[in-house]
Design an enzyme around this catalytic site. Structure first.
Site, PDB file in Angstrom:
ATOM      1  N   GLY A  11       1.108 -25.411 -65.008  1.00 34.26           N
ATOM      2  CA  GLY A  11       1.361 -24.095 -65.581  1.00 34.26           C
ATOM      3  C   GLY A  11       0.516 -23.801 -66.805  1.00 34.26           C
ATOM      4  O   GLY A  11       0.962 -23.112 -67.732  1.00 34.26           O
ATOM      5  N   CYS A  22      -6.141 -20.318 -60.553  1.00 35.08           N
ATOM      6  CA  CYS A  22      -4.951 -21.142 -60.764  1.00 35.08           C
ATOM      7  C   CYS A  22      -3.801 -20.636 -59.908  1.00 35.08           C
ATOM      8  O   CYS A  22      -3.498 -19.450 -59.920  1.00 35.08           O
ATOM      9  CB  CYS A  22      -4.504 -21.164 -62.221  1.00 35.08           C
ATOM     10  SG  CYS A  22      -3.035 -22.195 -62.395  1.00 35.08           S
ATOM     11  N   THR A  79      -7.190 -26.066 -56.282  1.00 35.26           N
ATOM     12  CA  THR A  79      -6.132 -26.580 -55.411  1.00 35.26           C
ATOM     13  C   THR A  79      -5.629 -25.480 -54.471  1.00 35.26           C
ATOM     14  O   THR A  79      -5.883 -24.297 -54.685  1.00 35.26           O
ATOM     15  CB  THR A  79      -4.960 -27.089 -56.260  1.00 35.26           C
ATOM     16  OG1 THR A  79      -4.540 -26.029 -57.140  1.00 35.26           O
ATOM     17  CG2 THR A  79      -5.384 -28.287 -57.099  1.00 35.26           C
ATOM     18  N   GLY A  94     -10.833 -33.572 -53.623  1.00 34.95           N
ATOM     19  CA  GLY A  94     -10.616 -34.838 -52.933  1.00 34.95           C
ATOM     20  C   GLY A  94     -11.741 -35.840 -53.043  1.00 34.95           C
ATOM     21  O   GLY A  94     -11.864 -36.731 -52.200  1.00 34.95           O
ATOM     22  N   THR A 130      -8.073 -35.412 -58.714  1.00 35.83           N
ATOM     23  CA  THR A 130      -6.868 -36.183 -58.437  1.00 35.83           C
ATOM     24  C   THR A 130      -7.093 -37.697 -58.496  1.00 35.83           C
ATOM     25  O   THR A 130      -6.217 -38.436 -58.956  1.00 35.83           O
ATOM     26  CB  THR A 130      -6.313 -35.768 -57.062  1.00 35.83           C
ATOM     27  OG1 THR A 130      -6.071 -34.367 -57.100  1.00 35.83           O
ATOM     28  CG2 THR A 130      -5.032 -36.502 -56.728  1.00 35.83           C
TER      29      THR A 130
HETATM   30  O1  RRO Z   1      -2.253 -25.654 -64.934  1.00 30.66           O
HETATM   31  C1  RRO Z   1      -2.072 -25.633 -63.703  1.00 30.66           C
HETATM   32  O2  RRO Z   1      -0.944 -25.642 -63.221  1.00 30.66           O
HETATM   33  C2  RRO Z   1      -3.197 -25.589 -62.749  1.00 30.66           C
HETATM   34  C3  RRO Z   1      -4.344 -24.829 -62.931  1.00 30.66           C
HETATM   35 BR1  RRO Z   1      -4.684 -23.877 -64.477  1.00 30.66          BR
HETATM   36  C4  RRO Z   1      -5.314 -24.764 -61.886  1.00 30.66           C
HETATM   37  O3  RRO Z   1      -6.345 -24.097 -61.956  1.00 30.66           O
HETATM   38  N1  RRO Z   1      -5.078 -25.482 -60.755  1.00 30.66           N
HETATM   39  C5  RRO Z   1      -3.995 -26.216 -60.610  1.00 30.66           C
HETATM   40  O4  RRO Z   1      -3.828 -26.838 -59.564  1.00 30.66           O
HETATM   41  N2  RRO Z   1      -3.047 -26.276 -61.604  1.00 30.66           N
END
Ligand code: RRO
Length: 305
Positions: A71, A130, A191, A243, A265
């Site tokens: 977040g 995001c 992601t 990945g 990751t």
């Molecule tokens: O902070 C996140 O939850 C987050 C971000 Br900004 C993003 O670009 N990609 C992600 O998987 N998590």
């Protein structure tokens, strides 16, 4: 082996860097790897102002990969410039700042604050993708919205890399829009939105609800997205992410069309993952008589090979 690469106008000593969100905002990975020896260090996305992030739990492992809903926790650009950046630059790292916002104006504000950053901040990755901004869609799912954000972030005064989502009908359309709007490179990709439900509580495992799926599950998706972007935009600079855990994963991403790669990751399982990928990439090049790693870029498109 000559490991140097160019991402647009940015010259890097090698193509491997931690993905945004995996190296914190400063020197967190410095206990494990020589940050100055990596291609660059991409910090976690920053907003113009501090942001608290989502309630716990923020990460969950599934057999397919990791799901996160951090977040966007961060100190905001102004505090980061004072509290985190000097120590990071002192390691000799080339720093890529990542920014986000909930509106075009918030992106503009974050970018403008970076105008005064020292030259060691070599690029700004504009995070358009995001999955965890509550109540907001993903900018990178709209070509016009993405272009508007890129146009608004020119004030940072350095090359901008547009970070895209693979969850679109045609990523090459969004890529074209951000390149036309002034992005110098594409970071492909973030992601993929996912959900893991705790069958006992019947609620999400994550405090934030939905999350971003990463790791091995998204590697072929990212390779495909990079391949499509390279085919549609042969002159674009592309940073491949998704990945990558071993040297051969990086080779594959470069052959698909990336100029550089980010390791995300895999860093959570092994904080030395970037160094492992770099060492294995160099060894692969030696074993395959590839004198320059930059020669791998786009090799899967070359009809003569
Ligand atoms: O902070 C996140 O939850 C987050 C971000 Br900004 C993003 O670009 N990609 C992600 O998987 N998590």
């Amino acid at each position: 082996v000559d490991l140097a690469v160019s991402v647009g106008s940015v010259r890097l000593p090698n193509p491997v860097m931690p993905a945004s969100g995996t190296a914190g905002h400063g020197t967190e990975l410095g206990a494990y790897v020589d940050l100055g020896g990596l291609g660059a260090v991409v910090v976690k996305s920053l907003a113009a102002t501090p942001w608290p992030g989502n309630p716990p739990l923020r990460v969950h492992q599934t057999p397919a990969g990791m799901i996160n809903s951090v977040g966007l926790q961060g100190p905001g650009v102004e505090r980061w410039l004072v509290d985190d950046l000097p120590g990071l630059l002192a390691t000799g790292a080339r720093v890529v700042a990542s920014i986000w916002g909930r509106s075009v104006d918030e992106y503009r504000a974050a970018a403008d604050l970076l105008a005064e950053a020292p030259p060691g901040v070599v690029a700004v990755e504009v995070n358009l993708s995001c999955p965890n901004v509550s109540g907001h869609g993903i900018f990178a799912q709209s070509a016009p919205d993405s272009a508007a954000v890129i146009a608004a972030t020119a004030g940072c005064g350095r090359p901008r890399w547009a970070k895209l989502t693979p969850l679109v009908t045609d990523i090459t359309e969004v890529a074209g829009a951000v390149l036309d709007a002034g992005a110098e490179a594409l970071t492909v990709a973030n992601t993929v939105p996912g959900l893991a439900i705790d069958v006992e509580t019947r609620r999400s495992h994550l405090g934030g609800g939905m999350g971003g799926l990463s790791g091995p599950a998204i590697h072929p998706i990212a390779v495909r997205a990079v391949y499509e972007c390279r085919a549609a935009h042969p002159d674009a600079a592309i940073v491949g992410v998704g990945g990558i855990a071993r040297g051969v994963d990086a080779v594959e991403m470069l052959l698909a069309g990336a100029d550089a790669v980010q390791v995300g990751t895999a860093t959570f399982a092994d904080p030395r993952a970037c160094a492992v990928v770099l060492d294995e990439l160099a060894a692969w090049c030696r074993a395959h008589d590839v004198p320059r790693v930059a020669d791998l870029t786009g090799g899967a498109h070359d009809p003569d090979r």
